[in-house]
Write a protein that holds these residues in place. Structure first.
Motif, mmCIF file in Angstrom:
data_model
loop_
_atom_site.group_PDB
_atom_site.id
_atom_site.type_symbol
_atom_site.label_atom_id
_atom_site.label_comp_id
_atom_site.label_asym_id
_atom_site.label_seq_id
_atom_site.Cartn_x
_atom_site.Cartn_y
_atom_site.Cartn_z
ATOM 1 N N SER A 88 -9.010 -12.317 -2.085
ATOM 2 C CA SER A 88 -8.880 -11.182 -3.163
ATOM 3 C C SER A 88 -8.346 -12.030 -4.408
ATOM 4 O O SER A 88 -8.453 -11.259 -5.385
ATOM 5 C CB SER A 88 -8.085 -10.024 -2.628
ATOM 6 O OG SER A 88 -6.595 -10.350 -2.335
ATOM 7 N N ASN A 121 -9.155 -2.315 5.288
ATOM 8 C CA ASN A 121 -8.725 -1.921 4.153
ATOM 9 C C ASN A 121 -10.142 -2.039 3.208
ATOM 10 O O ASN A 121 -10.645 -3.076 3.006
ATOM 11 C CB ASN A 121 -7.822 -2.807 3.530
ATOM 12 C CG ASN A 121 -7.234 -2.388 2.136
ATOM 13 O OD1 ASN A 121 -7.987 -1.725 1.424
ATOM 14 N ND2 ASN A 121 -6.228 -2.846 1.729
ATOM 15 N N TRP A 123 -10.787 -1.833 0.087
ATOM 16 C CA TRP A 123 -10.574 -2.501 -1.130
ATOM 17 C C TRP A 123 -10.558 -3.965 -1.053
ATOM 18 O O TRP A 123 -10.908 -4.772 -1.701
ATOM 19 C CB TRP A 123 -9.258 -2.137 -1.875
ATOM 20 C CG TRP A 123 -9.241 -0.808 -1.959
ATOM 21 C CD1 TRP A 123 -8.406 0.254 -1.349
ATOM 22 C CD2 TRP A 123 -9.745 -0.086 -3.229
ATOM 23 N NE1 TRP A 123 -8.811 1.553 -1.980
ATOM 24 C CE2 TRP A 123 -9.402 1.340 -3.030
ATOM 25 C CE3 TRP A 123 -10.550 -0.537 -4.001
ATOM 26 C CZ2 TRP A 123 -9.944 2.298 -3.876
ATOM 27 C CZ3 TRP A 123 -11.019 0.435 -4.872
ATOM 28 C CH2 TRP A 123 -10.876 1.851 -4.915
#
Length: 185
Positions: A88, A121, A123
């Motif tokens: 990320s 998750n 995201w």
């Protein structure tokens, strides 16, 4: 600079050796001194080893792109480094990765992957599914390890590319290797 002739522990013959130990031993042999990182559970064992080392300096960051500039500064000062981050954080580094092309310095990053193998998750999925392509578009060569038995060979190749050939290199440590995160309420 070639690594020293010291033998790296073999996961196949030494069951007490973990893949973070393999990575740490290779970084020591390549005389890595500076290790910037954004705290990450996937890198936690490696970060502990770095912080306990007398020869390496762990440097906590507030954001990943700081690490790219820090590695350029380390190189200018005659030291090698490696940036530890999660997939990320790759998106945060895009502009700074241009430094690798402009200054042609030995850049190595170890990226723990999210958004793949059993991710809970949502995201994490968009950046996790595009991390390799994003790095490659930024001019970074990408290698991947998905099993502990691959670590030594792939890490040696990544370090050799980065430090000997000055080829910006990322080693993706798959979510299957680091383990799927599980949060319990």
């Amino acid at each position: 600079m070639q690594p020293a002739a010291d033998a790296t522990p073999d996961l196949a013959t030494d069951p007490g050796t973990s893949w973070p130990d393999e990575i740490f031993a290779i970084l020591q042999r390549f005389e890595v001194r500076q290790v910037p990182y954004v705290p990450d559970a996937g890198h936690s064992q490696l970060i502990q080893r770095v912080n306990a080392s007398a020869t390496m300096r762990g440097i906590p960051l507030t954001t990943e792109e700081e690490g790219v500039a820090l590695l350029l500064g380390a190189f200018a000062g005659g030291q090698r480094g490696v940036l530890l981050m999660q997939s990320s954080g790759v998106g945060n580094c895009i502009n700074m990765l241009s430094l690798c092309q402009v200054f042609r310095f030995p850049f190595l990053t170890l990226v723990t992957m999210r958004g793949e193998w059993g991710e809970f998750n949502p995201w994490q999925v968009p950046m996790g599914s595009t991390t390799q392509a994003v790095l490659e578009l930024a001019g970074v060569r990408v290698l991947r390890a998905s099993h502990p038995r691959e670590i030594r060979e792939v890490m040696e190749a990544a370090a050799g590319q980065a430090y000997n050939a000055c080829t910006p290199t990322a080693l993706l440590l798959s979510q299957r290797l680091i383990g799927t995160k599980v949060f319990v309420k």
